[in-house]
Design an enzyme around this catalytic site. Structure first.
Site, PDB file in Angstrom:
ATOM      1  N   THR A   1      44.399  28.632  36.013  1.00 39.35           N
ATOM      2  CA  THR A   1      42.861  29.040  35.961  1.00 39.35           C
ATOM      3  C   THR A   1      42.548  30.229  35.330  1.00 39.35           C
ATOM      4  O   THR A   1      41.516  30.158  34.526  1.00 39.35           O
ATOM      5  CB  THR A   1      42.313  28.973  37.377  1.00 39.35           C
TER       6      THR A   1
ATOM      7  N   GLU B   1      71.793  35.065  63.669  1.00 41.70           N
ATOM      8  CA  GLU B   1      71.494  35.723  62.022  1.00 41.70           C
ATOM      9  C   GLU B   1      72.904  36.543  61.692  1.00 41.70           C
ATOM     10  O   GLU B   1      73.296  36.686  60.620  1.00 41.70           O
ATOM     11  CB  GLU B   1      70.494  36.902  62.337  1.00 41.70           C
TER      12      GLU B   1
ATOM     13  N   HIS C   1      74.853  34.025  59.746  1.00 47.04           N
ATOM     14  CA  HIS C   1      74.374  33.590  58.620  1.00 47.04           C
ATOM     15  C   HIS C   1      74.938  34.722  57.592  1.00 47.04           C
ATOM     16  O   HIS C   1      75.439  34.563  56.638  1.00 47.04           O
ATOM     17  CB  HIS C   1      72.952  33.760  58.353  1.00 47.04           C
TER      18      HIS C   1
HETATM   19  P1  ADP Z   1      46.532  28.612  39.109  1.00 48.16           P
HETATM   20  O1  ADP Z   1      45.503  28.312  38.803  1.00 48.16           O
HETATM   21  O2  ADP Z   1      47.736  28.443  38.511  1.00 48.16           O
HETATM   22  O3  ADP Z   1      46.783  28.316  40.672  1.00 48.16           O
HETATM   23  P2  ADP Z   1      45.386  31.253  39.202  1.00 48.16           P
HETATM   24  O4  ADP Z   1      45.051  31.098  37.766  1.00 48.16           O
HETATM   25  O5  ADP Z   1      44.286  30.758  40.332  1.00 48.16           O
HETATM   26  O6  ADP Z   1      46.600  30.119  39.581  1.00 48.16           O
HETATM   27  O7  ADP Z   1      46.206  32.639  39.631  1.00 48.16           O
HETATM   28  C1  ADP Z   1      45.757  33.267  41.037  1.00 48.16           C
HETATM   29  C2  ADP Z   1      45.766  34.830  40.702  1.00 48.16           C
HETATM   30  O8  ADP Z   1      47.054  35.254  40.347  1.00 48.16           O
HETATM   31  C3  ADP Z   1      44.621  35.144  39.608  1.00 48.16           C
HETATM   32  O9  ADP Z   1      43.594  35.299  40.035  1.00 48.16           O
HETATM   33  C4  ADP Z   1      45.522  36.279  39.178  1.00 48.16           C
HETATM   34  O10 ADP Z   1      44.966  37.517  39.843  1.00 48.16           O
HETATM   35  C5  ADP Z   1      46.745  36.334  39.649  1.00 48.16           C
HETATM   36  N1  ADP Z   1      47.702  35.963  38.463  1.00 48.16           N
HETATM   37  C6  ADP Z   1      48.481  34.753  38.424  1.00 48.16           C
HETATM   38  N2  ADP Z   1      48.820  34.566  37.190  1.00 48.16           N
HETATM   39  C7  ADP Z   1      48.784  35.885  36.625  1.00 48.16           C
HETATM   40  C8  ADP Z   1      49.276  36.493  35.361  1.00 48.16           C
HETATM   41  N3  ADP Z   1      49.973  36.159  34.382  1.00 48.16           N
HETATM   42  N4  ADP Z   1      48.864  37.834  34.912  1.00 48.16           N
HETATM   43  C9  ADP Z   1      47.638  38.462  35.882  1.00 48.16           C
HETATM   44  N5  ADP Z   1      47.523  37.966  36.881  1.00 48.16           N
HETATM   45  C10 ADP Z   1      48.117  36.970  37.639  1.00 48.16           C
HETATM   46 ZN    ZN Z   2      69.324  30.372  60.827  1.00 45.89          ZN
HETATM   47 MG    MG Z   3      43.940  27.142  39.847  1.00 48.71          MG
END
Ligand code: ADP
Ligand code: ZN
Ligand code: MG
Length: 618
Positions: A209, A425, A428
């Site tokens: 995203t 534990e 393990h």
């Molecule tokens: P997805 O859509 O793949 O599930 P998101 O884009 O929603 O993941 O990511 C969630 C949050 O994780 C983002 O808002 C950001 O803050 C953090 N994040 C994920 N990947 C990165 C990256 N490569 N660099 C910086 N922040 C990241």
């Molecule tokens: Zn165990």
């Molecule tokens: Mg997403």
């Protein structure tokens, strides 16, 4: 989005205000001066009425004595004509006896429209409000059901590629899209065909995203985003019309990026045994396909989509001219993790001993979202303890919280349970220590966390892309360590190992049926990725005979049995050390990696000399 919301709120407030004032006016005129019907009757019966007049369904009474010491004149609004006749009868009776002086029945002025229609007006108003409320939940504002709930541009500062750390290849691939949107003509003049649809795929939290937003921010174009789950709503036909609306909007605003997040919610393979009731989703998907075919590649609209389940998408979506370009967004490597940590640490204060590179090395398999979460949890802990900086201890605790959930110190454990957990534990840990392929043990604890009664934490010193057969086999041995130790030391076994056993069995099954690692079965994969929906879950279909199934089961069992035997040998041999670890745990709850190593090497160690989980001392 934001503007629509405020408009909605203003409309609500206005409607509410109108409704309240109308209602109060109506109520006031209803029982003028608070007179009730029974009170009117009593006034007549007690012969207190001197005269009355009637006009417009309102009865005005003039009394012999002031009522409540103040008013001589009261009114009552009635609604039936029968009441008028009752009044006539009353007059004849009471004027004969001299109680009543006079009365007047004045002709009604034209029937009061407002008071007659008031109930209907109010009902209509309520209906309008309910409708406005409903439609604002399904679409934004009070605009109607079929409008796409597209987010227009990220609120606040636009996201740029510099806000995405580590994903260099992914950014490079998206750069092409950005270049096209910035200057479509350059590409058209060259006769170059630009992709219409780009699919970002990868596990959750890897920044899909974020990348899509950043692409729009870099290109400085409109960003219309909608989540697949927004399409799938209660009303039939809504999804399809939303898709249409979304693309209409985008074409008007071109150049623009349309972003369909979690496209698997609408794009799931059609007719995949979902049972009835998925017509709606199919219609939406069909509309999406139609729209994607319906515009030319050079209209300045590019459709991005994100999913973590490409395997379940309808193949039609992936055909040329639709989402024919795929960018895999995976979990970051050690360098990427370090960059992501640095990015999210920019606005946080870290203690001097905190080295983000070390954290990056210890967090193999963490996604960007996990890493952001790790730093955030640590920051929250620091604030809670009133520290000015985030210490290594805060990060350790945050890490444990992410791996296994928060501590449950309030859970009181019986002595016997603690003993079993300590032995479990220790089992393990000792097994893993003596297995060459297993990761070093970083911490052992019998403090309950999440669902676990205790925990043995180990993580690799560096990332590895492959799991070898030996590694998988020894993982099974290590997983069985808890159960074996219970059997050897407690004389009985407990339910505490159920999760271990499940995971061991799954690993063994994968080795045999998926990766072709068993000699007897051979290098054949019996995994099929055909999924069918069975009640609650998607189950894999079997495409092999009952006989093969039997052989697979047998092979899995013999693999686990062999691992169990080896584990028992190992723990018997190191009985004394296992007991030492368990005793230490019972006395101190937690044993650090350094203390554990010393114990295994026969070196002296003390309860004080522990080290950090993320920042171990050599
Ligand atoms: P997805 O859509 O793949 O599930 P998101 O884009 O929603 O993941 O990511 C969630 C949050 O994780 C983002 O808002 C950001 O803050 C953090 N994040 C994920 N990947 C990165 C990256 N490569 N660099 C910086 N922040 C990241
Ligand atoms: Zn165990
Ligand atoms: Mg997403």
């Amino acid at each position: 989005m934001r503007r629509n919301k405020t408009a909605g709120i203003i409309i609500y407030a206005a409607l509410l205000l109108v409704a309240i004032s109308l209602l109060s006016w109506w109520v006031k005129s209803m029982n003028a001066q608070g007179l009730s019907y029974s009170k009117v009757v009593t006034l007549f019966e007690e012969e207190k009425v001197r005269a009355f007049s009637v006009k417009d369904n309102t009865l005005h009474l003039y009394l012999w004595e002031p009522l409540d010491g103040s008013t001589e004149q009261v009114s009552y609004l009635y609604s039936t004509d029968a009441f008028r006749e009752d009044l006539g009868a009353l007059f004849r009776e009471q004027s004969a006896s001299g109680v009543l002086e006079s009365y007047t029945f004045l002709p009604d002025s034209s029937p009061s429209i407002i008071s007659r229609t008031m109930p209907y007006l109010l009902a209509g108003l309520v209906l309008i409000m309910v409708w406005a409320f409903l439609s604002s939940r399904s679409a934004s504002g009070v605009t109607g059901f079929g409008k796409a709930k597209a987010n227009l541009g990220p609120a606040g500062k636009p996201v740029k590629f510099s806000d995405v750390a580590g994903a260099d290849e992914e950014k490079a691939e998206l750069q092409e899209v950005v270049d096209f949107l910035r200057d479509p003509r350059k590409f058209q003049n060259m006769g170059a065909k630009v992709p219409k649809g780009v699919l970002l795929e990868g596990p959750p939290g890897t920044g899909k995203t974020l990348l899509a937003r950043a692409a729009a921010g870099e290109a400085e174009v409109q960003f219309l985003s909608i989540s697949g789950s927004d399409f799938v709503e209660l009303y039939v036909g809504v999804g399809a019309s939303r898709v249409r609306d979304l693309f209409d909007q985008a074409k008007k605003m071109a150049p623009a990026i349309v972003f369909i997040d979690e496209i698997d919610a609408v794009g799931r393979r059609r007719g995949a045994g979902m049972g009835g009731g998925h017509d709606e989703r199919e219609q939406t998907l069909n509309q999406l396909l139609v729209e994607m075919d319906g515009f030319q590649a050079n209209e300045g609209v590019i459709v991005l989509a994100a999913t973590n389940r490409r395997d379940i998408l309808d193949p039609a979506l992936l055909r040329p001219g639709r989402f024919d370009r795929h960018i895999y967004v995976g979990a970051p490597d050690a360098k990427g993790r370090e960059e992501i940590l640095k990015l999210h640490a920019r606005n946080k204060r870290l203690a001097g001993e905190v080295d983000l590179k070390t954290v990056a090395l210890a967090t193999s398999g963490f996604t960007g979202a996990d890493l952001e979460n790790l730093l955030n949890e640590a920051a929250i802990l620091a604030v809670r303890e009133n520290r000015a900086v985030i210490t290594s201890g805060d990060l350790d605790e945050a890490m444990m919280k992410i791996i296994a959930g928060p501590q449950k110190r309030s859970r009181v454990s019986r002595k016997r349970d603690l003993q079993i957990t300590a032995i479990h534990e220790a089992g393990h840990a000792v097994a893993m220590y003596f297995l060459p392929t297993q990761d070093p043990v970083r911490q052992i604890t019998i403090i309950p966390r999440g669902q676990a009664l205790g925990l043995t934490v180990s993580f690799p010193e560096e990332d590895s892309a492959h799991m070898t057969r030996n590694e998988m086999y020894e993982s099974i041995v290590g997983l069985l360590g808890g159960r074996v130790a219970e059997a050897l030391f407690c004389g009985d076994i407990s339910t505490g190992a159920s999760n271990d056993i499940q995971r061991a069995t799954k690993l063994a099954r994968d080795m045999v049926a998926r990766y072709g690692m068993s000699e007897k079965i051979g290098a054949v994969s019996y995994e099929s990725d055909q999924e069918i929906f069975v009640g609650r879950d998607y189950e894999k279909t079997k495409s092999y005979s009952e006989e093969t199934a039997g052989q697979l089961d047998q092979e899995v069992k013999s693999l686990v049995d062999r691992a169990y035997g080896q584990c028992a040998e190992l723990l018997k041999e190191h009985r004394k050390k296992l007991q030492d670890v368990a005793d230490f745990l019972l006395a101190n709850e937690t044993m650090s990696g350094k203390q554990f190593r010393a114990c295994m090497e026969g070196a002296p160690f003390s309860a004080e000399g522990g080290d950090s989980l993320l920042f171990p001392q050599e």
